[in-house]
Design a protein around this motif. Structure first.
Motif, PDB file in Angstrom:
ATOM      1  N   ALA A  85      42.805 -34.951  52.921  1.00 54.18           N
ATOM      2  CA  ALA A  85      41.326 -34.841  52.600  1.00 54.18           C
ATOM      3  C   ALA A  85      40.923 -33.765  53.641  1.00 54.18           C
ATOM      4  O   ALA A  85      41.620 -33.776  54.796  1.00 54.18           O
ATOM      5  N   PRO A  86      40.053 -32.829  53.267  1.00 54.83           N
ATOM      6  CA  PRO A  86      39.580 -32.679  51.941  1.00 54.83           C
ATOM      7  C   PRO A  86      40.699 -31.887  50.945  1.00 54.83           C
ATOM      8  O   PRO A  86      41.693 -31.642  51.358  1.00 54.83           O
ATOM      9  N   PHE A  87      40.277 -32.392  49.602  1.00 60.01           N
ATOM     10  CA  PHE A  87      40.934 -32.079  48.524  1.00 60.01           C
ATOM     11  C   PHE A  87      41.566 -30.624  48.893  1.00 60.01           C
ATOM     12  O   PHE A  87      40.625 -29.570  48.737  1.00 60.01           O
ATOM     13  N   PRO A  88      42.884 -30.417  48.984  1.00 61.86           N
ATOM     14  CA  PRO A  88      43.375 -28.965  49.173  1.00 61.86           C
ATOM     15  C   PRO A  88      42.920 -27.950  48.130  1.00 61.86           C
ATOM     16  O   PRO A  88      43.264 -28.000  46.669  1.00 61.86           O
ATOM     17  N   TYR A  89      42.454 -26.643  48.365  1.00 63.34           N
ATOM     18  CA  TYR A  89      42.112 -25.533  47.402  1.00 63.34           C
ATOM     19  C   TYR A  89      43.418 -25.463  46.671  1.00 63.34           C
ATOM     20  O   TYR A  89      43.228 -25.051  45.522  1.00 63.34           O
ATOM     21  N   SER A  90      44.604 -25.510  47.108  1.00 61.62           N
ATOM     22  CA  SER A  90      45.665 -24.811  46.617  1.00 61.62           C
ATOM     23  C   SER A  90      46.156 -25.819  45.321  1.00 61.62           C
ATOM     24  O   SER A  90      46.830 -25.307  44.363  1.00 61.62           O
ATOM     25  N   GLN A  91      45.605 -26.893  45.224  1.00 65.88           N
ATOM     26  CA  GLN A  91      45.951 -27.836  44.104  1.00 65.88           C
ATOM     27  C   GLN A  91      44.628 -27.933  43.207  1.00 65.88           C
ATOM     28  O   GLN A  91      44.429 -28.917  42.319  1.00 65.88           O
ATOM     29  N   ARG A  92      43.822 -26.823  43.158  1.00 68.35           N
ATOM     30  CA  ARG A  92      42.515 -27.020  42.568  1.00 68.35           C
ATOM     31  C   ARG A  92      42.699 -27.095  40.931  1.00 68.35           C
ATOM     32  O   ARG A  92      41.870 -27.704  40.264  1.00 68.35           O
ATOM     33  N   TRP A  93      43.767 -26.744  40.301  1.00 67.87           N
ATOM     34  CA  TRP A  93      43.846 -26.986  38.921  1.00 67.87           C
ATOM     35  C   TRP A  93      43.744 -28.269  38.572  1.00 67.87           C
ATOM     36  O   TRP A  93      43.219 -28.593  37.581  1.00 67.87           O
ATOM     37  N   MET A  94      44.075 -29.363  39.357  1.00 66.27           N
ATOM     38  CA  MET A  94      43.782 -30.576  39.073  1.00 66.27           C
ATOM     39  C   MET A  94      42.389 -31.107  38.883  1.00 66.27           C
ATOM     40  O   MET A  94      42.191 -31.841  38.156  1.00 66.27           O
ATOM     41  N   LEU A  95      41.521 -30.142  39.326  1.00 68.36           N
ATOM     42  CA  LEU A  95      40.335 -30.512  39.200  1.00 68.36           C
ATOM     43  C   LEU A  95      39.446 -30.183  37.970  1.00 68.36           C
ATOM     44  O   LEU A  95      38.510 -30.628  37.837  1.00 68.36           O
ATOM     45  N   ASP A  96      40.348 -29.380  37.427  1.00 65.56           N
ATOM     46  CA  ASP A  96      39.795 -28.846  36.095  1.00 65.56           C
ATOM     47  C   ASP A  96      40.034 -29.559  34.744  1.00 65.56           C
ATOM     48  O   ASP A  96      39.467 -29.543  33.726  1.00 65.56           O
TER      49      ASP A  96
END
Ligand code: SAM
Length: 209
Positions: free
Chosen positions: A27-38
């Motif tokens: 935390a916070p959620f890493p920007y590098s793993q942002r694909w998961m948020l889509d």
């Protein structure tokens, strides 16, 4: 065809959920793993958020922790040109990402801040919401207090939580709500993937769900 689409969406959600469970422990959620948020999480789709949040054209809303903007785009679209969504995130990269995606909507205003100390005067927003964010922040009670402070009288607060490493089970949310004098108006979904709408109450009581 429609059935196939639904099955694919659910499968994609399950894959994303598992990946999130596996990788998403920081935390916070890493920007590098942002694909998961889509990928919409099962039970926390934008349609369901709309059902609970009830955005109305012209309203001003606050979103905490937009990530890549999955919920922001849907809500801003429903608020229309007279409405506005203020997005608050602790990571500038997330805000920049949403701003790029929402440029055509023109009603999304980013602010870099920690949700535990919101830079807005009291009674600013018609509604505020956060999806899979509350458990990621160290002090959920402080966040709820701040969100409540910036709500207009009668304003609504929507919290979405999912079974991930930072999950807040519904029972725990109810305890936080009670301590902050928030009334839980409605909830959809099981405790592992729910959206709940709360309002500040003058009476320290709860509706039976
Ligand atoms: C798991 S992501 C959720 C993103 C989005 N709501 C979604 O459901 O796709 C959590 C988001 O909360 C933000 N966040 C974490 N801690 C925060 C804090 N203290 N204040 C504001 N935002 C925070 C992260 O940067 C990230 O964008």
């Amino acid at each position: 065809m429609r059935r196939k689409t639904v099955v694919s969406a659910v499968a994609a959600g399950l894959v994303a959920g598992s990946a999130y469970l596996w990788f998403g422990d920081s935390a916070p959620f890493p920007y590098s793993q942002r694909w998961m948020l889509d990928v919409p999480l099962p039970g926390l789709t934008t349609n369901r958020l709309t059902r609970v949040l009830r955005p109305t054209p012209g309203e001003r809303m606050l979103e905490i922790g937009p990530g890549t903007g999955l919920q922001t785009l849907a809500v801003a679209d429903q608020l229309g040109p007279a409405g506005r969504v203020d997005i608050v995130d602790i990571q500038q990269e997330m805000l920049d990402h949403v701003e790029r995606r929402a440029r055509h909507l023109g009603t999304v205003v980013p602010t870099l801040s920690d949700a535990r100390e919101l830079p807005f005067p009291p009674a600013t927003f018609d509604a505020a919401y956060m999806v899979t964010v509350l458990g990621e922040i160290g002090d959920p009670a402080a966040v709820l207090r701040e969100m409540t402070r910036v709500l207009k009288p009668g304003g609504r607060l929507v919290i979405g939580e999912f079974f991930d490493p930072h999950w807040i089970p519904f029972g725990r949310l109810r305890d936080y709500a009670e301590a902050e004098h928030l009334h839980i108006e409605t909830r959809i979904g099981p405790t592992t993937a729910y959206l709940a709408r709360l309002r500040p109450c003058t009476h320290h009581r709860y509706a039976t769900l």
